[in-house]
Design an enzyme around this catalytic site. Sequence first.
Site, PDB file in Angstrom:
ATOM      1  N   TYR A 179     -10.395 -10.434  -6.199  1.00 24.70           N
ATOM      2  CA  TYR A 179      -9.486 -10.690  -7.332  1.00 24.70           C
ATOM      3  C   TYR A 179      -9.936 -12.052  -8.173  1.00 24.70           C
ATOM      4  CZ  TYR A 179      -6.319  -6.936  -5.560  1.00 24.70           C
ATOM      5  OH  TYR A 179      -5.744  -5.988  -5.007  1.00 24.70           O
ATOM      6  N   ARG A 221      -1.261  -1.807  -6.953  1.00 23.63           N
ATOM      7  CA  ARG A 221      -1.297  -2.951  -6.190  1.00 23.63           C
ATOM      8  C   ARG A 221      -2.248  -3.899  -6.942  1.00 23.63           C
ATOM      9  NH1 ARG A 221      -1.656  -4.453  -0.517  1.00 23.63           N
ATOM     10  NH2 ARG A 221      -3.451  -5.005   0.259  1.00 23.63           N
ATOM     11  N   HIS A 261      -3.690  -9.295   3.663  1.00 25.41           N
ATOM     12  CA  HIS A 261      -5.152  -9.192   3.542  1.00 25.41           C
ATOM     13  C   HIS A 261      -5.581  -9.999   5.074  1.00 25.41           C
ATOM     14  CE1 HIS A 261      -6.384  -8.688  -0.988  1.00 25.41           C
ATOM     15  NE2 HIS A 261      -6.145  -7.620  -0.315  1.00 25.41           N
ATOM     16  N   ARG A 300       0.892  -1.169   0.063  1.00 31.59           N
ATOM     17  CA  ARG A 300       0.097  -0.230   0.015  1.00 31.59           C
ATOM     18  C   ARG A 300       1.045   1.064   0.011  1.00 31.59           C
ATOM     19  NH1 ARG A 300      -1.905  -3.533   3.846  1.00 31.59           N
ATOM     20  NH2 ARG A 300      -4.124  -4.556   3.341  1.00 31.59           N
ATOM     21  N   HIS A 319      -3.576   3.424  -6.021  1.00 29.21           N
ATOM     22  CA  HIS A 319      -3.748   2.094  -5.432  1.00 29.21           C
ATOM     23  C   HIS A 319      -3.975   1.025  -6.393  1.00 29.21           C
ATOM     24  CE1 HIS A 319      -4.962  -0.503  -2.093  1.00 29.21           C
ATOM     25  NE2 HIS A 319      -6.068  -0.850  -2.866  1.00 29.21           N
ATOM     26  N   LYS A 366      -3.100  -1.202   9.523  1.00 23.76           N
ATOM     27  CA  LYS A 366      -4.772  -1.440   9.955  1.00 23.76           C
ATOM     28  C   LYS A 366      -5.077  -2.734  10.413  1.00 23.76           C
ATOM     29  CE  LYS A 366      -6.339  -2.192   5.036  1.00 23.76           C
ATOM     30  NZ  LYS A 366      -7.296  -1.821   4.166  1.00 23.76           N
TER      31      LYS A 366
END
Length: 214
Positions: free
Chosen positions: A188, A155, A178, A53, A152, A91
């Site tokens: 995806y 990515r 993830h 990221r 983004h 996060k």
Amino acid sequence: MFPQTPNVKKMGKSDADRLDFWTKEEYDKFIATIEKDSRYYVIFEILFWTGCRIGELLALTLQDIDFKSNQINIRKTYYRINRKDVITTPKTEQSIRTIDIPEFLAEEIKNYVNKFYKLPENERLFPIVTEAIQHKLKRHCVKAGVKRIRLHSLRHSHTAYLIYQGVQPLIIKERLGHRDIKITLNTYGHLYPSQQKAVAELLNQKKTNEKCPS
């Protein structure tokens, strides 16, 4: 302890439907327009070849790069709020990870670092803001003659490239950091080629072998 990351928008189905990315050929055209001795060249190379990221990249310091093992350790993220730079923990717990990188990328990062005299290990490798990189991306999309994508989406481009190389979802999930494999598949999964015909052919072959015992 780092402060907590502010709430961010989660990717849902509508985002996956609008998934945009570059092919390797498009990326090659783009990166060819970036000056090789610039920080932006290294920035875009890291984003495309690791799938990290933008906040994770901008938080990188020299101590996060393992040149012996060719690895990048993601331990923190960067964002800017109220005109102040903030470094915080990622996060999710899964976002803390180690990304193996190709040798050529490790060399590019090393060459970039060697330009600085005794760079402190805790100093950001790229002390700029996201908007500066976005502006560079937008300008060179036009220069390269490739479709414009969001920052983004680099990515997504990395992930699409891995999928087309046959890399399995679980490995991609770990590489991207993830929280759950469902996020990887929901985002995806549609890029993976359908295996339905292969399954049907397998069943047909099994049935044929039963009819023709050796």
